[in-house]
Motif scaffolding. Sequence first.
Motif, short mmCIF file in Angstrom:
data_model
loop_
_atom_site.label_atom_id
_atom_site.label_comp_id
_atom_site.label_asym_id
_atom_site.label_seq_id
_atom_site.Cartn_x
_atom_site.Cartn_y
_atom_site.Cartn_z
N ASP A 208 -2.52 -11.61 9.69
CA ASP A 208 -2.22 -10.20 9.50
C ASP A 208 -0.72 -9.99 9.67
N SER B 30 3.99 -3.64 7.08
CA SER B 30 2.89 -4.58 7.35
C SER B 30 1.85 -4.00 8.29
N HIS C 134 0.33 -1.37 7.45
CA HIS C 134 -0.62 -0.80 6.49
C HIS C 134 -1.28 -1.87 5.62
N CYS C 135 -0.59 -3.00 5.44
CA CYS C 135 -1.16 -4.06 4.61
C CYS C 135 -0.52 -5.39 5.00
N GLN C 136 -1.18 -6.45 4.64
CA GLN C 136 -0.60 -7.77 4.89
C GLN C 136 0.56 -8.00 3.92
N MET D 106 -6.85 -8.92 3.32
CA MET D 106 -5.75 -9.84 3.54
C MET D 106 -6.10 -11.21 2.97
N PRO E 45 -4.50 -4.08 -0.05
CA PRO E 45 -4.66 -4.97 1.11
C PRO E 45 -3.48 -5.92 1.31
N VAL E 46 -2.86 -6.36 0.18
CA VAL E 46 -1.84 -7.41 0.27
C VAL E 46 -0.65 -7.06 -0.63
N HIS F 111 -3.49 2.00 -0.82
CA HIS F 111 -4.19 1.23 0.22
C HIS F 111 -4.40 -0.23 -0.21
N ALA G 294 2.17 1.34 -1.61
CA ALA G 294 1.20 0.60 -0.81
C ALA G 294 0.37 1.55 0.04
#
Length: 568
Positions: A22, A491, A493-495, A1, A464-465, A462, A458
Amino acid sequence: MIKSLYIKDFALIDELDVQFEDGLNILTGQTGAGKSIIIGALNMILGERADTDVIRQGADKAISEATIEIGQDSFLADLLEENAVEYSEELILRREIRQKGSRAFINDTPVNIAVLKKVGDQLVDLHGQHDHQMLLKDEHHMDVIDRFESVQPALKAYRSEYGKMKTLQKELRDLKRRERELKEKTELYQFQVQELESAELDAYEEEELESEMNLLDNAEDLDQKAAAISEIGNGDDVSLMEMLNTIKLHLEDMARIEPEFETYLQEVNTARISIQEAINFAERYRNGIEFNPKRLETLRQRQSELNRLQKKYMRSIPELISYYNEIKRELNVAENFDLEIEKIEKRIREQASNLKEKAVALHKKRVKTGENLSSDIVNALKNLGIENGQFKVDVQWLDSENGWIEVDGRLVECTEQGCDDVKFYISTNKGEEPKPLAKIASGGEISRVMLSLKSILAKEHHLPVMIFDEIDTGISGNISEKVGREMRKLSEHCQIVAITHQPQIASQAHKHYRVQKIEEGERTITKIIPLSDEEHIHEVASLMSGEEITDSALTSAKELIERGGMRN
């Protein structure tokens, strides 16, 4: 993130330092407040092109820096190690734009922009407003499919065989080009080979010619000089040798009395021997002198011929010999072109079989991945208000009369990307057949398809952002709320950092920021302000009612936020 973003002297931004959290981070603000400037600064950190125009007036440089928490990532670890950057679970990406160029750093280590971009691509997916238009273009659809991990191994295997085939095809083209060129030159080469062959060239002949011609040219002078030497040594009156003998006898007598004369005696003895040898050699040499004007003329003609060849070909004799061997080889190749071409064509046929195997495997992977993607997008579209949507990924072979491989009885074109044509088709209304995305989808529908794609990718990669710059284009009302819920769900799963003008989307934020433009003295600057819970409600309300926030707008904002489950 992304933990923090620091921007200094970038466009309207004097200095900005913001901490992200997050989940779903929402940025709102009036048009022109500078939201897109923040996206531009993020783009700069991710290795995109940056112009010196972004440097704030009066400043030396523009700075953009992001601290990104990455955890364990073996790919990034290897990439950083290759570029002498110390790996840590928290990376600081920094970019500086100066009037004379830009500089990039990762963890304070200088890197080139290409490395910064590679790292950025692994960490952040930034969806700009132009990405909607990219989705409408068929040529980008294959890229979407190929981003899936299920396709990557097959694509890599195909590209390996494609590279081999491309090399063989180039060899064949080059050989055929040489064949055409040689056919045009064959007659000339044959004449030149015959001419040079009949010349019987020798790399050392010129030197030998010069030496022999010099002797023949000076035969009379040599004879006269040799005769003179012989006469001096053997004259009828008093010869040189007799004089030396007399001197020798006197020196012997004197040396017996005065030892100092011994040295001169030895020198005279040496001189007598050397002079006698010279006289003897002159006599023998004279006997061997050749007076041969005919031979001299022959040599001169040979020299003239060699000079003519060197002038004609503009090469020295050794170079002419090399050229002769070269064109002789070329003629030999010309005689065997059919055999060489047949050999390469046989290898191409064998490679076509290997390439076809990999192309078919890649085609099947794309078809299967397309089917799964179609199903996933249909389900995602239902959550976004398109109940009867259909989405189809159409994967077809690329037909071509000049194709390298044959599939189902037809020739298929091969490119570095494969042998397929990938197109997206969509239907958003019940009873309608799917049509090309560009022809049927409205702006709001494209936004929802894009969000669906981003959500699926996403989870697949995987990442992150994810950053969305107004992905809500063309949607409003109830649909906006559904889009907001989908973004909030993503969100997990990721930022996510998103810019929006929609209150329904803003209400879903885990953390809300207001971007505003203010005047300080003679300057206008952009600020980004983290909002408290109460300020969050007011900001959502202002998106509903404008600058004058009414009680009903506040009530509606609270309901929206509660309905979205913003606070845990």
